[in-house]
Design a protein around this motif. Structure first.
Motif, short mmCIF file in Angstrom:
data_model
loop_
_atom_site.label_atom_id
_atom_site.label_comp_id
_atom_site.label_asym_id
_atom_site.label_seq_id
_atom_site.Cartn_x
_atom_site.Cartn_y
_atom_site.Cartn_z
N ASP A 276 -3.51 0.31 -3.39
CA ASP A 276 -3.25 1.70 -3.36
C ASP A 276 -4.41 2.40 -2.64
OD1 ASP A 276 -2.47 4.15 -3.58
OD2 ASP A 276 -2.15 3.92 -5.65
N LYS A 291 1.72 9.23 4.45
CA LYS A 291 1.82 9.38 3.35
C LYS A 291 2.03 8.20 2.65
CE LYS A 291 5.09 10.84 -0.36
NZ LYS A 291 6.66 11.68 -0.47
N THR A 293 2.66 5.43 -0.53
CA THR A 293 2.91 5.46 -1.79
C THR A 293 3.16 3.88 -2.42
OG1 THR A 293 4.70 7.07 -1.35
CG2 THR A 293 5.09 5.80 -3.12
N ASP A 295 3.87 1.34 -5.53
CA ASP A 295 4.52 1.14 -6.87
C ASP A 295 4.60 -0.19 -7.02
OD1 ASP A 295 5.82 1.63 -8.99
OD2 ASP A 295 7.86 1.95 -8.23
N SER A 329 4.67 7.21 7.11
CA SER A 329 4.51 7.11 5.83
C SER A 329 4.54 5.36 5.45
CB SER A 329 5.88 7.37 4.92
OG SER A 329 7.11 6.73 5.52
N GLU A 331 5.14 2.67 2.28
CA GLU A 331 5.72 2.51 0.97
C GLU A 331 5.33 0.95 0.73
OE1 GLU A 331 9.46 4.12 -0.40
OE2 GLU A 331 9.68 5.09 1.63
#
Length: 399
Positions: A276, A291, A293, A295, A329, A331
């Motif tokens: 992260d 962006k 993200t 998880d 982005s 992810e």
């Protein structure tokens, strides 16, 4: 690619089933089958004697120094005998079987002893041993029946020969054929090993070049500048002070280049804080807003984490240099036993594996660890790159 996967003489699927039907009139196929059946006895006798004398002797002598090498040599000989049997079946029975992958050479296996051990546990050789061991009674049967039928039952010999030859075909396919899945996996691992070695060599050359052309050159200039400043320290203090100031600037630049180089090898933030924080740092250096993200309930193994980091880093560099995007982005998430990474941008699209942007290298690196690399990039965008890696848990206590 190994020789077992070049398949220069592979017949179309179903080729073995297109033999002409057996009939009373003898044709070339029938005579080939008869020749194969008559040759079964001497060849089966040789194979049986070979197995009993060489392999059994090597097995019982494994308690001595020469037993293990003798057993390995015997199994490698059985491998060669299996190759001859496959060629005979191809020539006389029309059974086309791919050759198994060869055993790795001494350098690839890691030395003589590992190579001997690989020969001892070689499944191809052991299947050939089983084939030779059970062929003697079958060879006696086929030789006797075929020779008798040739003089007594010659009108129906084509049908007898076809039936016996079909049993031979089944034996060859069952015991001398390579395992398609196993052989495919072996070939993939051999290819992946070459990719990993080439990638490691390229990285070492890059690091050496960066050190030589960057930090090393600056440190050499720094040493020369400090030497001149030392000489002028008493004669011309002002000039010496200017030289020291310049040297101070060179030190700062050298330190920055060393930090950049260390970040390219393995960034400290990735080791200390995980994906992260490391990906956020990479995104902050991108020329477009990104962006991020992530998880993940836990951290994956360090090797998997490093590959994911460098994959995203390379993809964001491509976004900065080639995409013309306004936003992007990143992810990262876990799905069962896989780690998934997706990088998307709203640029012009048209990205390809062979586009000269390093995509092929990323795909090869992921393939080397059983990963996947998928690009969806129509002309006009957007571009979505998905990387999939196997999840491996980080050992307890590892940072």
């Amino acid at each position: 690619m190994t020789e077992g996967f070049s398949r220069p003489d592979r017949a179309p699927e179903g080729a073995d089933d297109r033999l002409p039907p057996a009939r009373l009139a003898y044709d070339p196929h029938t005579w080939k089958e008869i020749a194969h059946l008559l040759a079964n006895l001497p060849l089966a006798l040789f194979g049986f004697v070979y197995v009993v004398t060489v392999l059994f002797t090597g097995f019982w002598l494994t308690v001595t120094v020469i037993g293990f090498p003798l057993l390995a040599a015997g199994l490698m000989g059985a491998r060669l005998w299996g190759r001859l049997e496959r060629r005979r079946a191809r020539a006389l029975l029309g059974v086309r079987i791919d050759e198994p992958s060869p055993l790795p050479g001494r350098e690839a296996a890691g030395g003589l002893l590992p190579r001997l051990w690989m020969a001892v546990k070689d499944p191809v050789a052991w299947r050939t041993v089983l084939y030779d061991f059970i062929r003697l009674p079958w060879g006696i049967l086929t030789f006797t029946v075929t020779l008798t039928s040739l003089f007594v039952l010659w009108p129906v010999l084509p049908f007898v020969a076809r039936g016996l030859a079909n049993a031979d075909r089944a034996m060859v396919r069952g015991l001398l054929s390579p395992s398609d899945e196993l052989e495919r996996r072996i070939a993939e691992l051999e290819s992946d090993r070459g990719v990993v070695v080439d990638t490691a060599n390229a990285d070492l050359r890059r690091i050496e070049r960066d050190l030589h052309d960057g930090a090393q050159a600056r440190l050499v200039n720094l040493a020369m500048g400090l030497g001149l400043a030392k000489e002028k320290l008493l004669e011309d203090p002002d000039s010496a002070a200017e030289m020291v100031a310049e040297a101070h600037g060179e030190v700062k630049l050298a330190l920055q280049e060393l930090r950049d180089l260390a970040r390219g090898i393995h960034p400290a933030v990735l080791t200390d804080r995980g994906l992260d924080a490391a990906l956020s740092a990479v995104a902050s250096r991108c020329t477009v807003p990104v962006k991020v993200t992530v998880d993940l309930g836990s951290r994956p193994a360090a090797a998997i984490e490093g590959i994911a980091y460098f994959t995203v880093s390379e993809l964001l560099q491509n976004v900065s240099k080639h995409s013309g995007a306004k936003t992007a982005s990143v992810e990262v998430w876990r799905a069962d036993s896989r780690l998934l990474v997706q990088v998307e941008d709203d640029g012009r699209g048209g990205a390809r594996l062979e586009g000269g942007s390093g995509m092929r290298g990323l795909a090869d690196r992921l393939d080397a660890v059983d990963g996947l690399f998928v690009i969806e990039s129509p002309q006009g965008g957007p571009t979505v790159v998905t990387a999939e890696l196997p999840w491996r848990d980080r050992p307890a206590g590892e940072k």
